[in-house]
Design a protein around this motif. Sequence first.
Motif, PDB file in Angstrom:
ATOM      1  N   ASP A 197     111.889  75.945  19.657  1.00 26.95           N
ATOM      2  CA  ASP A 197     112.076  77.261  19.042  1.00 26.95           C
ATOM      3  C   ASP A 197     112.633  77.174  17.628  1.00 26.95           C
ATOM      4  O   ASP A 197     112.652  78.184  16.908  1.00 26.95           O
ATOM      5  N   SER A 198     113.111  75.980  17.233  1.00 22.87           N
ATOM      6  CA  SER A 198     113.630  75.752  15.869  1.00 22.87           C
ATOM      7  C   SER A 198     114.754  76.729  15.524  1.00 22.87           C
ATOM      8  O   SER A 198     114.761  77.346  14.453  1.00 22.87           O
ATOM      9  N   VAL A 199     115.688  76.874  16.442  1.00 17.79           N
ATOM     10  CA  VAL A 199     116.863  77.719  16.217  1.00 17.79           C
ATOM     11  C   VAL A 199     118.042  76.813  15.878  1.00 17.79           C
ATOM     12  O   VAL A 199     118.407  75.939  16.663  1.00 17.79           O
ATOM     13  N   PHE A 200     118.627  77.010  14.707  1.00 18.09           N
ATOM     14  CA  PHE A 200     119.728  76.174  14.243  1.00 18.09           C
ATOM     15  C   PHE A 200     121.064  76.880  14.478  1.00 18.09           C
ATOM     16  O   PHE A 200     121.139  78.112  14.470  1.00 18.09           O
ATOM     17  N   ARG A 201     122.103  76.089  14.660  1.00 16.05           N
ATOM     18  CA  ARG A 201     123.438  76.615  14.939  1.00 16.05           C
ATOM     19  C   ARG A 201     124.393  76.260  13.815  1.00 16.05           C
ATOM     20  O   ARG A 201     124.159  75.320  13.057  1.00 16.05           O
ATOM     21  N   GLY A 202     125.465  77.017  13.728  1.00 11.62           N
ATOM     22  CA  GLY A 202     126.466  76.736  12.710  1.00 11.62           C
ATOM     23  C   GLY A 202     127.731  77.536  12.944  1.00 11.62           C
ATOM     24  O   GLY A 202     127.843  78.299  13.907  1.00 11.62           O
ATOM     25  N   ASP A 203     128.699  77.348  12.060  1.00 11.73           N
ATOM     26  CA  ASP A 203     129.971  78.068  12.101  1.00 11.73           C
ATOM     27  C   ASP A 203     130.121  78.879  10.821  1.00 11.73           C
ATOM     28  O   ASP A 203     129.667  78.459   9.750  1.00 11.73           O
ATOM     29  N   PHE A 204     130.769  80.017  10.931  1.00  9.36           N
ATOM     30  CA  PHE A 204     131.004  80.852   9.757  1.00  9.36           C
ATOM     31  C   PHE A 204     132.458  81.308   9.744  1.00  9.36           C
ATOM     32  O   PHE A 204     133.149  81.304  10.768  1.00  9.36           O
ATOM     33  N   MET A 205     132.914  81.708   8.559  1.00  6.94           N
ATOM     34  CA  MET A 205     134.260  82.246   8.393  1.00  6.94           C
ATOM     35  C   MET A 205     134.250  83.179   7.194  1.00  6.94           C
ATOM     36  O   MET A 205     133.677  82.853   6.149  1.00  6.94           O
ATOM     37  N   LEU A 206     134.847  84.348   7.347  1.00  9.63           N
ATOM     38  CA  LEU A 206     134.920  85.294   6.242  1.00  9.63           C
ATOM     39  C   LEU A 206     135.850  84.764   5.161  1.00  9.63           C
ATOM     40  O   LEU A 206     136.837  84.074   5.449  1.00  9.63           O
ATOM     41  N   THR A 207     135.571  85.098   3.909  1.00  9.28           N
ATOM     42  CA  THR A 207     136.360  84.568   2.798  1.00  9.28           C
ATOM     43  C   THR A 207     137.809  85.033   2.863  1.00  9.28           C
ATOM     44  O   THR A 207     138.715  84.310   2.481  1.00  9.28           O
ATOM     45  N   GLU A 208     138.050  86.251   3.360  1.00  9.19           N
ATOM     46  CA  GLU A 208     139.424  86.735   3.426  1.00  9.19           C
ATOM     47  C   GLU A 208     140.215  86.044   4.525  1.00  9.19           C
ATOM     48  O   GLU A 208     141.436  86.136   4.577  1.00  9.19           O
ATOM     49  N   ASP A 209     139.518  85.347   5.445  1.00 13.54           N
ATOM     50  CA  ASP A 209     140.191  84.641   6.525  1.00 13.54           C
ATOM     51  C   ASP A 209     140.465  83.185   6.186  1.00 13.54           C
ATOM     52  O   ASP A 209     140.998  82.451   7.003  1.00 13.54           O
TER      53      ASP A 209
END
Length: 210
Positions: A197-209
């Motif tokens: 399915d070519s679905v990639f994963r990752g992590d995110f974080m808001l700039t204010e956090d």
Amino acid sequence: MPNEISTSSHFRMLQFLGTQRPWLSLYGIRIRPTAPVGSVSSKGFTDSALIHRCLPDELLFEIFLRMSPYTLGRAACVCQKWRYTIRNPTLWRAACLKAWQVSGALENCRIVQSLYKGSWRKMWLQRPRIRTDGLYVSRNTYIRAGIREWNVTNPVHLVCYYRYIRFYPSGKFLYKNSSQKVKEVARCMNFRAAKADSVFRGDFMLTEDL
């Protein structure tokens, strides 16, 4: 024969008019505002709305506690009692801690006290956030030069594809580029997706956090 038909029609009309329709008793009733659940009211009041007589305030509050914040906003437009009950800070505290769970409970408490005067509802309305109940879709197009064939000079191809991103409250996100439409891609945008399915994963974080 005509007398029998008229008698039968008259009987059906009387049966229809005699049918019990309890919802008609709700029309024209003005519900006075009542205090939210858990507050102290100096004046007693008997709610005349049928749903409020059948449903205890504690159970109504538990139902609201399980609603999404967007559903709470729509439910607050039903009546004054629901609007006052939905303003309970406990409901919005749970929504904020879930939306910004990456920051942690202590950090969220510090932010709500320093920036939003202790109002969890104000924090939900004004603090930037990412929606986690759907897909972000970006439509992208570009022009690619084609191969010259026959008498066509300088052929070009208009290529269209979509970029899909799904965010999760835990700080994870899924990413996929595809020419397929939303209905087809939404099925595989989860952590159980196969490699095909070519679905990639990752992590995110808001700039204010940060």
